[in-house]
Write an enzyme that holds these catalytic residues in place. Sequence first.
Site, short mmCIF file in Angstrom:
data_model
loop_
_atom_site.label_atom_id
_atom_site.label_comp_id
_atom_site.label_asym_id
_atom_site.label_seq_id
_atom_site.Cartn_x
_atom_site.Cartn_y
_atom_site.Cartn_z
CB CYS A 76 -0.81 0.22 1.18
SG CYS A 76 -1.88 -1.58 1.35
CG HIS A 101 -3.54 2.95 2.73
ND1 HIS A 101 -3.85 2.71 1.39
CD2 HIS A 101 -3.74 1.69 3.44
CE1 HIS A 101 -4.29 1.49 1.39
NE2 HIS A 101 -3.91 0.79 2.41
CG ASN A 135 -6.89 -1.63 1.19
OD1 ASN A 135 -6.22 -1.12 0.57
ND2 ASN A 135 -6.29 -2.15 2.39
O1 UT7 Z 1 -3.90 -1.72 3.68
C1 UT7 Z 1 -3.21 -2.58 4.21
C2 UT7 Z 1 -3.12 -2.66 5.75
N1 UT7 Z 1 -4.40 -3.04 6.34
C3 UT7 Z 1 -4.69 -2.62 7.43
O2 UT7 Z 1 -4.17 -1.99 8.08
C4 UT7 Z 1 -6.29 -3.54 7.73
C5 UT7 Z 1 -6.30 -3.46 9.45
N2 UT7 Z 1 -7.25 -4.25 9.92
C6 UT7 Z 1 -8.55 -3.83 9.77
O3 UT7 Z 1 -8.99 -3.14 9.08
C7 UT7 Z 1 -10.01 -4.74 10.62
O4 UT7 Z 1 -8.79 -5.52 11.43
C8 UT7 Z 1 -10.44 -5.53 9.93
C9 UT7 Z 1 -11.68 -4.82 8.84
C10 UT7 Z 1 -9.68 -6.51 8.87
C11 UT7 Z 1 -11.37 -6.49 10.62
O5 UT7 Z 1 -12.06 -5.78 11.73
P1 UT7 Z 1 -11.96 -6.16 13.11
O6 UT7 Z 1 -12.81 -5.13 13.70
O7 UT7 Z 1 -10.44 -5.99 13.45
O8 UT7 Z 1 -12.57 -7.48 13.28
P2 UT7 Z 1 -11.81 -8.83 13.73
O9 UT7 Z 1 -10.88 -9.63 12.91
O10 UT7 Z 1 -11.39 -8.96 15.28
O11 UT7 Z 1 -13.12 -9.92 13.66
C12 UT7 Z 1 -14.16 -9.78 14.64
C13 UT7 Z 1 -15.21 -10.63 14.29
C14 UT7 Z 1 -14.76 -12.15 14.29
O12 UT7 Z 1 -15.77 -12.98 14.69
P3 UT7 Z 1 -15.63 -13.49 16.00
O13 UT7 Z 1 -14.40 -14.44 16.21
O14 UT7 Z 1 -15.55 -12.52 17.00
O15 UT7 Z 1 -17.03 -14.33 16.26
C15 UT7 Z 1 -14.83 -12.43 12.67
O16 UT7 Z 1 -14.81 -14.04 12.39
O17 UT7 Z 1 -15.89 -10.51 12.89
C16 UT7 Z 1 -15.89 -11.57 11.97
N3 UT7 Z 1 -15.57 -11.11 10.75
C17 UT7 Z 1 -16.56 -11.02 9.96
N4 UT7 Z 1 -17.99 -11.02 10.08
C18 UT7 Z 1 -18.87 -10.83 9.09
C19 UT7 Z 1 -14.49 -11.17 10.16
N5 UT7 Z 1 -14.56 -10.72 8.68
C20 UT7 Z 1 -16.21 -10.62 8.69
C21 UT7 Z 1 -16.99 -10.27 7.57
N6 UT7 Z 1 -18.18 -10.20 7.97
N7 UT7 Z 1 -16.63 -9.83 6.38
#
Ligand code: UT7
Length: 326
Positions: free
Chosen positions: A113, A253, A283
């Site tokens: 990125c 970004h 993204n």
């Molecule tokens: O551009 C390069 C750099 N990228 C970044 O810096 C990305 C940084 N990270 C993020 O933007 C966020 O961490 C994400 C958007 C990727 C994820 O969001 P989060 O709030 O950190 O969610 P999480 O990974 O902690 O997941 C929370 C819950 C999980 O379920 P449980 O384990 O709590 O039951 C996931 O399985 O959300 C679930 N989950 C989803 N649910 C519905 C993960 N993806 C999805 C989805 N739809 N697409």
Amino acid sequence: MTAAGILGTGSGLPEKVITNLDLTQIVDTSDEWITTRTGIKERHRAAPEETTSTLCIQAAKKALKMAGLTPRDLDIIICATISPDMPLPSTAAIMQRELGAEPIMAFDLSAACSGFLFGVMVAEQFIRTRQARYILVAGAELLSRFLDYTDRSTCVLFGDGGAAAVVGPVEEPSGILAAEMHTDGHYADHLYIPAGGSARPASCETVRNREHFVKMRGNELFKIAVRSLEEVSRRVLAKAQICPNQLDLFIPHQANQRITNAVCERLGIPSEKVFSNIGRIGNTSSASIPLCLDECVRSGRIKKGDTVLMATFGAGVTWGGTLIRW
Ligand code: UT7
């Protein structure tokens, strides 16, 4: 020393739009989850005949036109991408051929990125030292070709797109005021594609294991992103002796609206001075910042004399900031 600035910008976005609702048809997700956790509502997806180079070429032609230049005026082409047309040759070589540029130095730059801002900083060095006059820096990705549409934690985030900028000499006080870029490979396995390189060449097994797709530890990256973006923004502003409240526009970004909000809150930058298109674009990795830049320039959101800070964070991990007076 000659000051370097951006003389023209252009975008190449695929026509097809994929909404959150479309994704709910193929993976267990919801519009509500994607919107509240990321700010993304839709993203573009390339048609089968489109490639990273076709998006770059569309963008490059528009950027050259804005700069009042032709491909033959270019001294260097830098293509920032992690989703090149093919492993060999570089996408920049294909751009050189298709644009009809002279047989100049053209190469790809891999910084995920952060690739576009890394490329602009490389270009700046050549221009400042008068070793080159006009440099095309493109940032483009077709990450849809590297996404696992059974992995809801990644496939909803990324979009396809390309954008380009012509970097060239400008009259001070315009131009790049300060910039710095970083890489910390300790987090290399936080966002990566395991197979397809020399470490794990493509095989039936790697394909069966879905190792050619993007893998991400999103939650951990989130925290590193907020910290890095805040720190680098402060450092770049301090180098130019500019306070956050003197900024006309902040272009971060576009990884996650919650990352942007957290960084801006820490820096004290009000929302009206922050550009965001993540809702429409998602993204797009190395295309993210130049797509924003092009939209701002063409809509009049960036005007001559404006002080604009761009800050980036991505796989590697890589991060950086560039401050420009337009
Ligand atoms: O551009 C390069 C750099 N990228 C970044 O810096 C990305 C940084 N990270 C993020 O933007 C966020 O961490 C994400 C958007 C990727 C994820 O969001 P989060 O709030 O950190 O969610 P999480 O990974 O902690 O997941 C929370 C819950 C999980 O379920 P449980 O384990 O709590 O039951 C996931 O399985 O959300 C679930 N989950 C989803 N649910 C519905 C993960 N993806 C999805 C989805 N739809 N697409």
